[in-house]
Design a protein around this motif. Structure first.
Motif, short mmCIF file in Angstrom:
data_model
loop_
_atom_site.label_atom_id
_atom_site.label_comp_id
_atom_site.label_asym_id
_atom_site.label_seq_id
_atom_site.Cartn_x
_atom_site.Cartn_y
_atom_site.Cartn_z
N GLY A 90 0.78 -1.23 0.00
CA GLY A 90 0.00 0.00 0.00
C GLY A 90 0.81 1.28 0.00
N TRP A 91 2.13 1.16 0.14
CA TRP A 91 3.00 2.33 0.10
C TRP A 91 3.56 2.53 -1.31
N TYR A 92 3.59 3.79 -1.74
CA TYR A 92 4.32 4.14 -2.95
C TYR A 92 5.74 4.52 -2.52
N VAL A 93 6.68 3.67 -2.86
CA VAL A 93 8.07 3.87 -2.44
C VAL A 93 8.83 4.48 -3.63
N LEU A 94 9.35 5.67 -3.42
CA LEU A 94 10.06 6.42 -4.45
C LEU A 94 11.56 6.34 -4.17
N SER A 95 12.29 5.72 -5.09
CA SER A 95 13.74 5.53 -4.93
C SER A 95 14.47 6.39 -5.96
N ASN A 96 15.53 7.07 -5.53
CA ASN A 96 16.26 7.98 -6.40
C ASN A 96 17.76 7.92 -6.11
N ALA A 97 18.55 8.20 -7.14
CA ALA A 97 19.97 8.46 -6.93
C ALA A 97 20.13 9.91 -6.47
N GLU A 98 21.19 10.17 -5.72
CA GLU A 98 21.46 11.51 -5.24
C GLU A 98 22.97 11.68 -5.07
N GLY A 99 23.45 12.89 -5.27
CA GLY A 99 24.86 13.18 -5.01
C GLY A 99 25.76 13.14 -6.22
N GLY A 100 25.20 12.89 -7.41
CA GLY A 100 26.04 12.77 -8.60
C GLY A 100 26.63 11.39 -8.73
N THR A 101 27.05 11.04 -9.94
CA THR A 101 27.46 9.66 -10.22
C THR A 101 28.94 9.41 -9.93
N GLY A 102 29.58 10.26 -9.11
CA GLY A 102 30.95 10.08 -8.70
C GLY A 102 31.06 9.54 -7.30
N PRO A 103 32.13 9.88 -6.57
CA PRO A 103 32.36 9.31 -5.24
C PRO A 103 31.28 9.63 -4.22
N LEU A 143 22.07 3.28 0.34
CA LEU A 143 23.26 2.73 -0.33
C LEU A 143 24.21 3.88 -0.62
N THR A 144 25.47 3.72 -0.24
CA THR A 144 26.55 4.63 -0.64
C THR A 144 27.86 4.01 -0.21
N GLN A 145 28.95 4.47 -0.82
CA GLN A 145 30.29 4.07 -0.41
C GLN A 145 31.14 5.29 -0.07
N ARG A 146 30.51 6.45 0.05
CA ARG A 146 31.27 7.69 0.18
C ARG A 146 31.93 7.88 1.53
N PRO A 197 38.80 -1.36 -3.49
CA PRO A 197 37.66 -0.47 -3.23
C PRO A 197 36.60 -0.54 -4.32
N VAL A 198 35.35 -0.43 -3.91
CA VAL A 198 34.20 -0.21 -4.78
C VAL A 198 33.69 1.19 -4.48
N THR A 199 33.54 2.00 -5.51
CA THR A 199 33.14 3.40 -5.32
C THR A 199 31.96 3.74 -6.22
N ASN A 200 31.48 4.98 -6.09
CA ASN A 200 30.46 5.54 -6.99
C ASN A 200 29.12 4.81 -6.90
N ALA A 201 28.86 4.05 -5.85
CA ALA A 201 27.67 3.20 -5.80
C ALA A 201 26.39 4.02 -5.74
N GLY A 202 25.43 3.67 -6.60
CA GLY A 202 24.14 4.34 -6.63
C GLY A 202 23.40 4.00 -7.90
N ARG A 225 35.16 -0.10 -9.72
CA ARG A 225 36.29 -0.73 -9.01
C ARG A 225 37.55 0.07 -9.31
N ASN A 226 38.10 0.68 -8.28
CA ASN A 226 39.19 1.63 -8.46
C ASN A 226 40.56 1.00 -8.21
N TYR A 227 41.58 1.66 -8.76
CA TYR A 227 42.97 1.42 -8.40
C TYR A 227 43.61 2.78 -8.16
N ASP A 228 44.69 2.82 -7.43
CA ASP A 228 45.36 4.10 -7.10
C ASP A 228 44.37 5.13 -6.59
#
Length: 561
Positions: A245-258, A283-286, A295-300, A320-323
């Motif tokens: 019965g809930w309308y669940v609205l999911s969004n990305a936020e913060g830009g597609t970087g770190p 969800l985030t890895q920031r 490391p896994v980064t930019n998650a969203g 998946r980053n290096y350096d």
């Protein structure tokens, strides 16, 4: 011949115009015997326990995933920007083993990417299924705006784009309510002037399935983000799910970087008001240390789906980053379970790293080691099929029929075009995604005719690439060379050359190890000889070049006459 129509194996949809005319360039062909790619990432070395799977589920540049459950299976689409065929459609029975079955943009006359930078074109598609029809809504950035395509079969054919001229912004998606009504969501500018750079809103409007157009009032559901007082940026990628019965609205936020993240809100009415979850982001890895191992980064940019056992899962992009900050494999597709508490979904606890190995969906019947798009593997194309493997892509839509599997059975014939890799058109380069931080890519080809440069490229954008090639020297011998482009308005560099006695057959190899890259050659069945070692592979990093794509590799030939 195949080439511009290589992937258009389905009949055009009713009402579609004729395919664009193609001609065969006059340059003598370069013949390739095979192409092989091998990945050896440390993250994939550990044995996989029974009943587990590996992340990412689609390694290499597969950004902005969107998923739908339909007809007892799951279907997944991704951004391809100006690569063609565009918007691949993947199919799976268990969320782990994925096979590409088609492309939503698969005919040359559906879209035109000429003149666009590589990271423009088709952004963030969203797929839905309703009453026997698959819908993909998308934004053609800089070449048309928002549009929708449809198909009865996810393998195609897909319709011509139906444009949505009244809708601005990006990231449209559809929601089908229990009563059969449809709604269109998308990111756009707020109602008044933006208060700061990155200030955006999520809008909702009713959608007519007969005309495939929105209608009626258009309302803002989210202005700025879940904490508007903090000036959040780039609220985007919206999806609505109806759960209990809930309308669940999911969004990305913060830009597609770190700083990327996923946030949720909910309402008892589709039109709102929507209340943010107190425990956002889900969800985030920031917040994790930059110097952590693997490391896994930019998650969203997540999309949620319910499995046959009632458990929910999320697909999302991450890198998946290096350096610390570099990644050549682009934004990849990951999978995690979703837990529900008091009607709110959560993907990953705060400060928890995205796992590389975790328990698989309960209904997975095949061992996950057999999943074709993840882990360490070797992929080889002997060019003995009637059409190109679906892993291959073109840079923009081909205007010439330059890729040919028919005239020399068992070999790929590339008819070289004069366009360089820096063109805003279509160079005669076949692109396959780099899917590992540590890889080797090799090929065998015949020595080209005079006036032709041929070999293989490692390509990140028109201004960032390597070309391991060869051409006829004035004596009839072969000159091998490595060229490199490192940025706009910077001259192409020749980093190494080597003249060898004329050979009929050559092998070439590019080997990458995170931030380093090397180039080798062999004559006939001889041993590998290094032409250049320890070159800078961050040239191929998205962090360095900008944009949204990952590196690709493949055969490339250029008409220099």
């Amino acid at each position: 011949m195949i080439g511009a129509l290589a992937f258009a194996t389905q009949a055009p949809a009713a009402g579609a115009g004729p395919p664009a005319a193609v001609t065969t360039p006059a340059a003598p062909p370069v013949l390739y015997d095979w192409f092989e790619y091998t990945g050896r990432d440390r993250a994939f070395d550990a044995p996989l326990p029974d009943g587990h799977f590996r992340n990412p589920i689609l390694a290499g540049f597969h950004s902005d995933p969107s998923i739908v459950a339909a007809r007892g299976k799951f279907y997944l689409v991704h951004s391809t920007f100006t690569y063609f065929p565009g918007i691949p459609v993947f199919e799976s029975e268990d969320l782990v083993h994925w096979t590409q079955v088609g492309n939503a943009i698969h005919r040359p006359d559906q879209l035109d990417f000429d003149g666009l930078g590589l990271s423009r074109g088709v952004f963030a598609p969203a797929i839905e299924y309703h009453e026997g029809v698959f819908y993909v809504v998308n934004t053609a950035v800089d070449n048309g705006g928002n549009f929708i395509v449809t198909a009865r079969d996810p393998a195609g054919p897909w319709s011509d784009p139906v444009w949505l001229p009244e809708i601005g912004g990006i990231d449209p998606s559809l929601f089908f309510d229990d009563d059969g009504r449809a709604y269109l969501l998308n990111n756009d500018e707020p109602e008044g002037p933006p208060r700061y750079d990155g200030h955006r809103a999520i809008w909702l409007q009713a959608f007519d399935l007969d005309t495939l157009q929105p209608f009626g009032p258009r309302e803002v559901l989210v202005d700025g983000g879940v904490k508007p007082e903090e000036n959040p940026i780039w609220i985007e990628g919206p999806h609505i799910y109806k759960v209990d019965g809930w309308y669940v609205l999911s969004n990305a936020e913060g830009g597609t970087g770190p700083q990327h993240s996923q946030v949720v809100l909910r309402s008892r009415d589709v039109w709102g008001p929507y209340i943010p979850y107190a425990r956002n982001p889900i969800l985030t890895q920031r917040d994790l240390p930059e110097t952590r191992d693997l490391p896994v980064t930019n998650a969203g940019h997540a999309d949620l789906v319910e499995g046959p056992d009632g458990r929910w899962w999320a697909v999302f992009l991450a890198s998946r980053n290096y350096d610390v900050s570099h990644y050549n494999t682009g934004r990849e597709t990951f999978l995690l379970p979703v837990t529900w508490e008091d009607g709110w979904p959560s993907i990953l606890p705060p400060d928890a790293p995205v796992p590389y190995v975790l328990p698989a969906p309960s209904w997975m019947a095949r061992p996950a080691e057999q999943a074709p798009m993840t882990g360490n593997f070797t992929w080889r194309d002997a060019f003995d099929a009637p059409t190109l493997e679906r892993a291959w892509m073109f840079v923009r839509v081909p205007r010439h029929d330059w890729a040919d599997l028919a005239s020399h059975p068992g070999r790929l014939a590339i008819h070289p075009l004069p366009e360089g890799l820096d063109t805003l058109g279509n160079p005669s380069f076949l692109a396959r995604r780099q899917q590992h931080l540590v890889f080797e890519a090799s090929t065998a080809l015949a020595a080209p005719a005079t006036g032709i440069a041929a070999g293989m490229a490692a390509f990140q954008s028109g201004n960032h690439w390597y070309f391991l090639g060869m051409r006829r020297a004035g004596t009839g011998a072969l000159e091998l060379f490595v060229e490199r482009a490192t940025g706009v308005d910077r001259p192409v560099e020749t980093l190494a050359t080597q003249v060898v006695a004329t050979a009929t057959d050559m092998r070439l190899k590019i080997a990458g190890d995170e931030g380093r890259i090397a180039f080798a050659y062999a004559t006939g069945d001889g041993d590998w000889q290094w032409l250049l070692r320890d070159a800078d592979a961050t040239v191929l990093s998205t962090e360095r070049t900008g944009g949204f794509v990952g590196a690709t590799l493949g055969p490339y030939a250029r008409d220099e006459r």
